[in-house]
Design an enzyme around this catalytic site. Structure first.
Site, PDB file in Angstrom:
ATOM      1  N   LYS A  85       0.847  -1.188   0.000  1.00 41.40           N
ATOM      2  CA  LYS A  85       0.000   0.000   0.000  1.00 41.40           C
ATOM      3  C   LYS A  85       0.885   1.242   0.000  1.00 41.40           C
ATOM      4  CE  LYS A  85      -3.935   1.956   2.638  1.00 41.40           C
ATOM      5  NZ  LYS A  85      -4.814   1.710   3.802  1.00 41.40           N
ATOM      6  N   SER A 159      -9.374   1.694   2.976  1.00 45.63           N
ATOM      7  CA  SER A 159      -8.568   2.487   2.074  1.00 45.63           C
ATOM      8  C   SER A 159      -7.543   1.656   1.319  1.00 45.63           C
ATOM      9  CB  SER A 159      -7.855   3.592   2.855  1.00 45.63           C
ATOM     10  OG  SER A 159      -7.002   3.050   3.857  1.00 45.63           O
ATOM     11  N   SER A 183      -9.863  -0.669   7.153  1.00 46.17           N
ATOM     12  CA  SER A 183      -9.256  -0.680   5.827  1.00 46.17           C
ATOM     13  C   SER A 183      -8.542  -1.974   5.481  1.00 46.17           C
ATOM     14  CB  SER A 183      -8.264   0.484   5.701  1.00 46.17           C
ATOM     15  OG  SER A 183      -8.927   1.722   5.867  1.00 46.17           O
TER      16      SER A 183
END
Length: 610
Positions: A85, A159, A183
């Site tokens: 990420k 996210s 997330s």
């Protein structure tokens, strides 16, 4: 379904860690070809907006070259592709947190990333995310909304959007996300993956751009709990540079991941407190999941979800939004237009709450926490839907704050209560979209939850990722052989030990707990983790050793043997009843300098003594 890589080899779409390691061990494929194939296939999904920075062959070369100095049998993630990420640092590659104006290029990788690379893993790229990790839906990025792996019209979840979609589409074996409010769980649910949200501090946050620093966790997306446990074992560890890092006080027991058996009492939310926000499909899938688990020996006890929900509301309606403000303050103060509009609307007010608001919120959380933890203590774990509804991209963009808040109904309380959790897929709905649940437990219950999740996956087996749904015709059942081979195990593959998953994943069943004939000596071999014993035949000075016999399907025996590192191998072992069975033995050269295990019945007794 298969595709040709460089017109040389046939590459199946099974990107599971064990499957890739078996291919490497058998010389069927190389990491270089796997990475090239990933780049080729990623071209098909450009419109999914998975990447912020996909690595080129030249950028990957340093890690691929480094594999030459790392033996496959001692590096558990050798050649395994993973995605990061883009709020987690990878040395030499920009970190953006989803904001170009915020970008910087780190000189060193985040500790978790470096530990994975040291174990042989190869980064594939930096994944798209809701900017500054503010969102649960995947549409809040200037790099474009990330689309769901199963249906382009639906949100990916966020996210950690690109992290989940990349794995679901077979572009990595696992990925790293983060989780402050859900997330690491919502994207797992929406993309048919396991999503591990570890206890706060179990994984170092050094090299992570904070969202709410006191609550943030680096998370893991994988196809199954075996892969998740392996990655967690490599990635975890105390880090004195991280003020929130914590050593696991139950480390030895915590590593005892396996398959949870026996009766289970699971906490569930009463019907009047459940919310599906009009999604009848999700409601039906949840009810069907509970019904199937009941048939598998799960019992349910209702809990009062009200205190959990009140705590959840404090995350965005209380002073914790100030932590998000701190992370983005330079841009908020000097260049607010650089921040994605919805993200700016959420975090800009974070500079206003006074300190008194924080203390009042903390007082209230501690009052409610007593109730919540007392309820969790009465059950083996809490079980909730991971999300109440799966929204389309259009629906989310039309009501971005309202629908995002609804996504967090079952997730926002978790880190404020310092709990561990794991999202587990349980079924495909009539719409061909995935549904999943989340298991919740106390701090550092991570392996216990994964063992229960493992049981759920055994009871409710699913295909891997979105590609398998494309590759496998509907309404067909794979035909497998009923023939098995009995294998004796005496160490790390025993029930409850670190490598037992290698048997369970292949459909092996425990046949007997027994002993060898009184003709063997056992040694603790050098190396690890995990620690391994060596069994050597000695008819004159030997003794009986406690062992287990597992029956493994014939078609899976070869891949199992391929994972066995020297000096261990498979040979014939004599059991206490005089019969012979295939089992683990050790080359005589392997015990040179090794510690002989004496005065112990077997490997588990030895481990309990050290």
């Amino acid at each position: 379904m298969s595709m040709t890589m460089n017109n040389e080899i046939e590459h199946s779409l099974d990107m599971g860690i064990d499957a890739l390691r078996a291919q490497y061990a058998e010389g069927k494929v190389t990491p270089e070809k796997i990475m090239e194939d990933i780049r080729q296939r990623a071209e098909q999904y450009k419109d999914h907006n998975i990447w912020i920075h996909q690595l080129s062959q030249a950028e990957q070369s340093v890690w691929l070259e480094g594999l030459k100095e790392k033996p496959l049998d001692t590096h558990p993630l050798w050649g395994i592709p993973f995605v990061i990420k883009d709020n987690i640092d990878l040395a030499g590659i920009p970190t953006t947190a989803g904001c170009k104006e915020f970008a910087y290029t780190p000189d060193v990788s985040a500790q978790v990333v470096q530990q994975l690379i040291d174990a042989g893993a190869i980064p594939v790229g930096k994944a798209n995310l809701d900017q500054f990790a503010t969102g649960l839906n995947g549409t809040r990025s200037p790099y474009g909304a990330c689309h769901n792996a199963f249906n382009y019209d639906y949100v990916s979840g966020g996210s950690s959007s690109g992290s989940a979609v990349s794995v679901a589409l077979g572009l990595a074996s696992f990925s790293l996300g983060t989780d402050t409010a859900g997330s690491g769980r919502i994207p797992a649910c929406f993309n048919n993956l396991v999503g591990v949200k570890p206890s706060i501090g179990l994984l170092s946050a050094t090299g992570l751009v904070p969202a709410c620093r006191s609550l943030d966790c680096i998370t893991i997306f994988s196809y199954n709990t075996d892969d998740a446990n392996l990655v967690l074992s490599v990635a975890e560890g105390f880090d004195k540079r991280d003020g929130y890092s914590r050593a696991n006080p139950f480390l030895n027991q915590a590593r005892q991941y396996g398959l949870r058996t026996g009766p289970l009492m699971v906490g569930v939310i009463p019907e009047h407190q459940l919310k599906f926000f009009g999604d009848k499909g999700y409601q039906k899938a949840y009810e069907a999941t509970l019904a199937k688990l009941k048939d598998e020996g799960f019992s349910f006890q209702e809990i009062d979800f009200a205190p959990f929900d009140e705590i959840a509301k404090l995350l965005y309606e209380g002073p914790w939004v100030s932590e998000r403000y701190i992370a983005a303050q330079p841009l908020i103060d000097d260049k607010p237009e650089a921040i994605f509009p919805v993200v700016r609307e959420i975090i800009a007010p974070g500079g206003k709450p006074p300190a008194t608001s924080l203390f009042k919120a903390q007082y209230r959380i501690n009052d409610l926490k007593q109730n919540c933890l007392a309820q969790i203590a009465q059950v083996d774990c809490l079980l909730t839907p991971t999300a109440g509804r799966h929204f389309t991209v259009a629906e989310m963009l039309a009501e971005p704050i309202k629908h995002n808040s609804e996504l967090g109904y079952y997730t926002n309380f978790m880190n404020l209560l310092d709990l561990a959790s794991i999202a587990v897929p349980t079924m495909m709905m009539e719409s061909d979209m995935p549904f999943g649940i989340t298991l919740v437990g106390s701090t550092f219950s991570d392996r216990e939850l994964m063992s229960i999740a493992n049981r759920i996956q055994q009871a409710l087996p699913l295909k891997k990722g979105a590609l398998d749904s494309i590759a496998t015709p509907k309404n067909t059942t794979p035909v497998t052989s009923t023939k098995t081979i009995d294998v004796m195990v005496c160490g790390a593959h025993l029930t409850g030990q670190p490598l037992n998953w290698q048997l369970v994943e292949r459909g092996a069943m425990l046949k007997a707990k027994t002993k060898t004939a009184a003709s063997y000596r056992m040694y603790a071999l050098a190396g690890g983790p995990p620690l391994r014993p060596g069994l050597v035949l000695d008819k004159e000075k030997g003794s009986a050793i406690e062992v287990e016999v597992w029956s493994i399907p014939t078609e899976n025996f070869g891949s199992f043997v391929a994972c066995i590192p020297a000096p261990l191998g498979i040979g014939k072992v004599i059991l206490a009843n005089g019969s012979q069975v295939s089992g683990f033995i050790c080359e005589p050269s392997g015990i040179e300098g090794a510690e002989e295990i004496t005065n112990f019945k077997g490997w588990k007794a030895y481990l309990s003594s050290i």
